[in-house]
Design a protein around this motif. Structure first.
Motif, short mmCIF file in Angstrom:
data_model
loop_
_atom_site.label_atom_id
_atom_site.label_comp_id
_atom_site.label_asym_id
_atom_site.label_seq_id
_atom_site.Cartn_x
_atom_site.Cartn_y
_atom_site.Cartn_z
N PRO A 52 -32.55 -9.74 -35.44
CA PRO A 52 -33.86 -10.38 -35.19
C PRO A 52 -33.79 -11.77 -34.32
O PRO A 52 -34.62 -12.01 -33.63
N ALA A 53 -32.73 -12.14 -34.36
CA ALA A 53 -32.52 -13.20 -33.31
C ALA A 53 -32.49 -12.96 -31.88
O ALA A 53 -33.20 -13.36 -30.98
N GLY A 54 -32.00 -11.50 -31.64
CA GLY A 54 -32.17 -11.10 -30.13
C GLY A 54 -33.48 -10.74 -30.04
O GLY A 54 -34.09 -10.75 -28.83
N THR A 55 -34.29 -10.42 -30.99
CA THR A 55 -35.70 -9.87 -30.61
C THR A 55 -36.68 -11.18 -30.57
O THR A 55 -37.29 -11.14 -29.47
N VAL A 56 -36.38 -12.00 -31.16
CA VAL A 56 -37.07 -13.31 -30.92
C VAL A 56 -36.65 -14.05 -29.58
O VAL A 56 -37.53 -14.60 -28.92
N ILE A 57 -35.39 -14.15 -29.14
CA ILE A 57 -35.08 -14.45 -27.89
C ILE A 57 -35.76 -13.58 -26.79
O ILE A 57 -36.24 -14.06 -25.75
N GLU A 108 -25.79 -3.60 -29.61
CA GLU A 108 -26.15 -2.35 -30.07
C GLU A 108 -27.39 -2.20 -30.82
O GLU A 108 -28.38 -1.23 -30.55
N LEU A 109 -27.81 -3.30 -31.73
CA LEU A 109 -29.02 -2.87 -32.64
C LEU A 109 -30.12 -3.67 -31.80
O LEU A 109 -31.38 -3.14 -32.04
N MET A 110 -30.08 -4.82 -31.10
CA MET A 110 -31.31 -5.24 -30.51
C MET A 110 -32.38 -4.72 -29.74
O MET A 110 -33.17 -5.14 -29.56
N LEU A 111 -31.69 -3.68 -28.88
CA LEU A 111 -32.69 -2.87 -28.23
C LEU A 111 -33.94 -2.42 -28.93
O LEU A 111 -34.93 -2.37 -28.29
N THR A 112 -33.71 -2.37 -30.18
CA THR A 112 -34.79 -1.51 -30.78
C THR A 112 -36.07 -2.46 -30.92
O THR A 112 -37.26 -2.22 -31.16
N ALA A 127 -32.53 -12.85 -21.26
CA ALA A 127 -31.95 -14.03 -21.81
C ALA A 127 -31.20 -13.26 -23.39
O ALA A 127 -30.04 -13.93 -23.64
N ALA A 128 -31.61 -12.61 -23.67
CA ALA A 128 -30.91 -11.69 -25.04
C ALA A 128 -29.62 -11.22 -24.64
O ALA A 128 -28.51 -11.20 -25.01
N PHE A 129 -29.61 -10.58 -23.43
CA PHE A 129 -28.36 -9.88 -22.72
C PHE A 129 -27.37 -11.14 -22.36
O PHE A 129 -26.18 -11.22 -22.55
N TRP A 130 -27.93 -12.24 -21.75
CA TRP A 130 -26.92 -13.41 -21.51
C TRP A 130 -26.51 -13.96 -22.77
O TRP A 130 -25.37 -14.32 -22.97
N LEU A 159 -21.00 -5.97 -38.10
CA LEU A 159 -21.97 -4.99 -37.68
C LEU A 159 -23.24 -5.48 -38.58
O LEU A 159 -24.34 -5.45 -38.45
N THR A 160 -22.79 -5.39 -39.94
CA THR A 160 -23.96 -5.61 -41.08
C THR A 160 -24.66 -7.01 -40.77
O THR A 160 -25.87 -7.00 -40.97
N ILE A 161 -23.86 -7.99 -40.46
CA ILE A 161 -24.47 -9.34 -40.00
C ILE A 161 -25.37 -9.34 -39.00
O ILE A 161 -26.27 -9.92 -38.96
N ALA A 162 -24.73 -8.31 -37.89
CA ALA A 162 -25.47 -8.23 -36.74
C ALA A 162 -26.76 -7.77 -36.95
O ALA A 162 -28.00 -8.10 -36.43
N GLY A 163 -27.05 -6.94 -37.99
CA GLY A 163 -28.32 -6.33 -38.41
C GLY A 163 -29.22 -7.39 -39.18
O GLY A 163 -30.40 -7.12 -39.08
N ILE A 164 -28.66 -8.30 -39.78
CA ILE A 164 -29.48 -9.30 -40.64
C ILE A 164 -29.68 -10.31 -39.61
O ILE A 164 -30.90 -10.88 -39.73
N VAL A 165 -28.73 -10.95 -38.71
CA VAL A 165 -28.93 -12.21 -37.87
C VAL A 165 -29.01 -11.66 -36.50
O VAL A 165 -30.14 -12.15 -35.71
N GLY A 166 -28.26 -10.75 -36.06
CA GLY A 166 -28.34 -10.73 -34.37
C GLY A 166 -29.49 -9.86 -34.08
O GLY A 166 -30.05 -10.03 -32.97
#
Length: 387
Positions: A145-150, A19-23, A158-161, A136-143
């Motif tokens: 930025p991690a999705g953005t970096v990937i 939900e969050l990583m697309l930004t 790769a982030a979708f995988w 969801l909160t941890i997704a904002g903290i970890v998921g």
């Protein structure tokens, strides 16, 4: 707290990351699929709309299914939607997969919330919800930025995988920990719909939507507010977002510990904190040493409300937990949609980013009004705790 509740939090983390990583992936998606940034941005809007309508529809459609089977189906569809999105060569298919993923994600939220409170018991509703929503909160903290970096280093696909893989892990957790079979009481659609006619329940939904809108009107425009109005460099944006996430995690943890015994007190304090943070941002938008702490305070007090608004909904609709949770998911997404929309109108009108804070103040005051009305009109049967 049962292990299954933490597994549900893990599942929300996996789905919330999507939900969050697309930004953080819009430029890569736009360039790869040869569409404009605004067109890529519609992928975020489509997800919000999918969640808005998906929760109540799926709650009714799967009401007689076992929660174990329902959540497995939703996670399977969610994972497959991300596989399809990762493989698609075209924008249209990706847009469709975002809607499908959001649809089942909303359904999962509703069933997971009802399952968590059922496993935790009536005296630990808010704590259970804080653990699930904490995903969801941890997704904002970890998921995020991690999705953005990937996405930036290996490509957005790769982030979708990665999300599909996390969803598969969550499925294994559900299989191992969530009880199979139906609950002892067979849900009746008519009975659940009758419970939804309670005016106090819709007052609770209003609190959910308004309090969420007060947060999102600021959060949606946080990056340009920090760089254009406050004057910070772009490198500060992920740092401030991380600080916001830390504040949110602290807030939802504290709220989860207080909301069961004192839901209205938690809501009043949380909303007053949100209003104060928005007012600080409105008045001192251009002052970084005020604006940045205000953002952290906004995350802390805003997310402290989350367990309380969920606990209020379940307290008012004990005979319809799944449908009540579904409509609360929709109420959250009303706030997620309306808050940024109001902010966009203000920006287009040339009012500046300080107006985001004033809109947040107005929405926060309206939310506080709904809490004050609810606390004065509640019945002992619905709210036995003293506040």
């Amino acid at each position: 707290m049962p292990l299954a509740v933490y597994v549900l939090g893990l599942a929300i983390f996996a789905q919330g990351t999507s939900e969050l990583m697309l930004t953080g992936l819009l430029p890569e998606i736009a360039a790869d699929l040869k569409v404009s940034i605004p067109a890529a941005g519609l992928l975020i809007s489509a997800f919000a709309v999918g969640m808005l309508v998906g929760a109540p529809i799926l709650a009714v459609a799967t009401l007689r299914w076992s929660r174990h089977a329902t959540m497995l189906v939703f996670l399977t569809v969610f994972a497959l939607a991300h596989v399809a999105g990762a493989l698609t060569p075209g924008y249209g298919v990706l847009l469709a997969t975002r809607i499908v993923a959001a649809f089942v994600y909303a359904g999962f939220w509703a069933v997971a919330a009802a399952t968590a409170i059922g496993l935790a018991g009536p005296d630990a509703r808010a704590k259970a919800i804080s653990i699930v929503a904490g995903g969801l909160t941890i997704a904002g903290i970890v998921g995020l930025p991690a999705g953005t970096v990937i996405g930036q280093h290996l490509g957005w696909r790769a982030a979708f995988w990665a999300v599909a893989g996390l969803s598969a892990i969550a499925m294994a957790g559900v299989i191992a920990t969530i009880p199979r079979g139906r609950s002892g009481r067979t849900p009746e659609i008519r009975q659940e719909l009758r419970a939804m006619t309670n005016p106090a329940l819709w007052l609770a939904y209003s609190t959910t939507a308004l309090s969420t809108g007060a947060i999102l009107v600021v959060f949606a425009y946080l990056a340009p507010l920090l760089t254009d109005a406050t004057g910070l460099s772009a490198g500060w944006v992920p740092i401030v977002l991380a600080l916001y996430g830390v504040g949110a995690l602290a807030g939802i943890t504290i709220g989860g510990r207080t909301a069961d015994a004192r839901p209205f007190t938690t809501l009043r304090i949380g909303l007053i904190g949100v209003i104060a943070a928005c007012a600080l941002l409105a008045v001192w938008t251009g002052t970084a040493w005020v604006a940045v702490p205000a953002v952290v305070v906004l995350g802390g007090f805003g997310f402290a409300n989350n367990p309380a608004v969920n606990a209020r909904v379940f307290a008012e609709a004990e005979s319809a937990p799944t449908l009540a949770a579904a409509f609360n998911v929709s109420a959250f997404n009303v706030g997620i949609t309306v808050g940024p929309w109001l902010g966009g109108l203000a920006i287009d009108a040339g009012t500046g980013y300080g107006a985001m804070g004033w809109i947040g103040v107005a929405l926060g005051l309206l939310a506080l009004a709904t809490v004050l009305v609810a606390s004065r009109t509640r019945t002992p049967e619905r709210e036995p705790q003293r506040v």
